[in-house]
Each structure stands twice: as C-alpha cells, then as structure tokens.
Design an enzyme around this catalytic site. Structure first.
Site, PDB file in Angstrom:
ATOM      1  N   SER A 165       0.764  -1.328  -0.253  1.00  0.00           N
ATOM      2  CA  SER A 165      -0.088   0.124  -0.481  1.00  0.00           C
ATOM      3  C   SER A 165       1.377   1.719  -0.015  1.00  0.00           C
ATOM      4  CB  SER A 165      -0.909   0.182   1.303  1.00  0.00           C
ATOM      5  OG  SER A 165      -1.637  -1.153   1.313  1.00  0.00           O
TER       6      SER A 165
HETATM    7  N1  SAH Z   1      -0.814  -5.081   4.292  1.00  0.00           N
HETATM    8  C1  SAH Z   1       0.035  -5.695   2.636  1.00  0.00           C
HETATM    9  C2  SAH Z   1      -1.097  -4.717   1.421  1.00  0.00           C
HETATM   10  C3  SAH Z   1      -1.188  -6.451   1.025  1.00  0.00           C
HETATM   11  S1  SAH Z   1      -2.112  -5.785  -0.874  1.00  0.00           S
HETATM   12  C4  SAH Z   1       1.767  -4.605   2.407  1.00  0.00           C
HETATM   13  O1  SAH Z   1       2.013  -3.743   3.739  1.00  0.00           O
HETATM   14  O2  SAH Z   1       2.628  -5.032   1.547  1.00  0.00           O
HETATM   15  C5  SAH Z   1      -3.581  -6.661  -0.095  1.00  0.00           C
HETATM   16  C6  SAH Z   1      -2.897  -8.368   0.724  1.00  0.00           C
HETATM   17  O3  SAH Z   1      -4.560  -9.181   1.010  1.00  0.00           O
HETATM   18  C7  SAH Z   1      -2.593  -8.936  -1.051  1.00  0.00           C
HETATM   19  O4  SAH Z   1      -0.967  -9.358  -0.646  1.00  0.00           O
HETATM   20  C8  SAH Z   1      -3.541 -10.130  -1.111  1.00  0.00           C
HETATM   21  O5  SAH Z   1      -3.111 -11.385  -0.894  1.00  0.00           O
HETATM   22  C9  SAH Z   1      -4.656 -10.778   0.371  1.00  0.00           C
HETATM   23  N2  SAH Z   1      -5.440 -11.171   0.576  1.00  0.00           N
HETATM   24  C10 SAH Z   1      -6.616 -11.207  -0.849  1.00  0.00           C
HETATM   25  N3  SAH Z   1      -8.085 -11.428   0.136  1.00  0.00           N
HETATM   26  C11 SAH Z   1      -7.510 -12.421   1.580  1.00  0.00           C
HETATM   27  C12 SAH Z   1      -7.600 -13.247   2.402  1.00  0.00           C
HETATM   28  N4  SAH Z   1      -9.152 -13.822   2.422  1.00  0.00           N
HETATM   29  N5  SAH Z   1      -6.911 -13.801   3.191  1.00  0.00           N
HETATM   30  C13 SAH Z   1      -5.571 -13.304   3.445  1.00  0.00           C
HETATM   31  N6  SAH Z   1      -5.136 -12.131   2.386  1.00  0.00           N
HETATM   32  C14 SAH Z   1      -5.821 -12.174   1.842  1.00  0.00           C
END
Ligand code: SAH
Length: 224
Positions: free
Chosen positions: A66
C-alpha cells in the site's frame, strides 16, 4: 533485498515522514514507526529506489504494497497502543505488520497467497520482527487468538466481514475499506463496551480485493 540503511535512504525516509505529516497524519507513534521501518526492505531490488515515494508499488502475485499514506491513515484510525493484540488481514509484503510491530503491538497477520506468505515470513524473521503469520483465508479471521483489540483489513471488502466483527474485544476497532472493486470507503466499526457497533465512514481509497468466504468470490473477479 537489503535491510541496511544508507544515509540517502535515511534522508528519503525522513522526507516521507514529513510528507505524511503535511498530508494530515498526526499520530506521533505512527509517524515514528514509518520513520523507523525500512520500507525499501519490502520491495524487489529494482524498486528499492522508489521505496520512499508516497505511492503503492507492485509485489508478487499481482498484489501491491500500500501507499505509505494509506498505511499511516489506516494505522492512525486503528488507534492501537503498545501490547494491544492486532490482527491484520492481507500480509502482502509484511510492511504494515512491521509498522504495527514497531509500535509495540502484538501482531497477527494472515495472507492467502503461499508465495507472499513465505516471503513475508522470511523477511520479517530476518528483521527480528515477531509478528505471528498464517497462510489462509483472513476474511474468516483467526479465532484461535481472538478477541482482538483491533483488526485491520488491507484489501477491499464488499461489506463488513461478520467473522471479524465477532472477533473484536469490547472497545475493539475494525478498520476496513468497504465498497466495490473500483473504489472503497474506509470504515471503522467499534464494538462498544455495551456490545453495540458504532460505524464511522472516512475517505475513499482503492485496494486490491479481499478474496475469501467473507469477501469477494474468485468468480466475482473474472471480468477484472
Ligand atoms: N498489508 C500489505 C498490503 C497487502 S495488499 C503490505 O503491507 O504490503 C492486500 C493483500 O491481501 C494481498 O497480499 C492479498 O493476497 C491479500 N489477501 C486478499 N484476500 C485475502 C484473504 N481473504 N485472506 C488473506 N489475505 C488476503
């Protein structure tokens, strides 16, 4: 990947903290954590140079780390204090988990992509970050460690995931972007001590989708 800071990276990170302050982030604990966690260590080597621009950047599996402003915004809304138990849904690169850990929070984080989970696990371990990670569908929460003082969803949800609300401690906050796949409104749901849910609405953002039982179904995403 390198976690080592150079004078140049330190200066860029300090400048990022100033940018976030200018954009309205106030919580000193959040700004302090952003000033200490090496965001460049969460990116592929070709992108390290851009780590301290206030932009989202690609990670594996078509996901994103993000934008720093978004990380700061969500973390500020979460209002987590040292020793709080915080659950993050969507570990991704592990950067948000590292920010929470730097604030003295007890971090639990779930990721659905095995490759991202594995990379984040190794990365956080090598940085001495004690966040507890799990591979799985975070839209269902993580009942084993519940209740949580705060739950942070870093992916776009079609509505408030019920299992997450159920895993909030009294006084606990759930921060989650809710909307369609194009745009979401940041929502904070607070479980008041009398068990009523207080809902507050904040700014619009655009996140990658939360894919899971209490999120979007893979079939919903086929046209995107
Ligand atoms: N917080 C992260 C940003 C992640 S983007 C950072 O600091 O880098 C969102 C993430 O959510 C992605 O990696 C995606 O694979 C994950 N995601 C999406 N749906 C999900 C679910 N149901 N459970 C766990 N992770 C999920």
């Amino acid at each position: 990947m390198t976690t080592s800071d150079t004078p140049r990276l330190l200066a860029l990170r300090a400048a990022l903290v100033e940018t976030l302050r200018r954009k309205g982030i106030r919580d000193p604990a959040v700004l302090d954590a952003i000033g200490r966690v090496p965001r460049h260590a969460f990116l592929e080597s070709g992108l390290e140079d851009r780590a301290y621009e206030d932009i989202a950047l690609p990670i594996d599996e078509d996901q994103t780390i993000s934008q720093p402003y978004t990380v700061a915004y969500q973390t500020e809304l979460l209002g987590a204090k040292p020793k709080d138990r915080v659950l993050e849904i969507g570990t991704g690169s592990g950067y948000q988990a590292a920010i929470l850990h730097a604030m003295g929070v007890q971090v639990f984080s779930i990721e659905r992509h095995p490759r991202l989970y594995e990379q984040a696990r190794r990365r956080l371990e090598s940085m001495g970050c004690g966040a507890i990670l799990r591979l799985g569908d975070g839209s269902l929460g993580w009942p084993q460690w519940a209740p949580y003082d705060a739950i942070l969803v870093t992916a776009a949800s079609p509505d408030l995931p019920k299992p997450l609300i159920e895993q909030l401690a009294p006084g606990g906050r759930l921060v989650v972007p809710v909307g369609d796949l194009e745009s979401q409104r940041m929502v904070r749901a607070t479980r008041r001590p009398d068990n009523e849910l207080e809902i507050e609405y904040f700014d619009h953002f655009r996140f990658v989708p939360l894919v899971g039982r209490s999120g979007w179904q893979a079939a919903d995403l086929e046209d995107h």
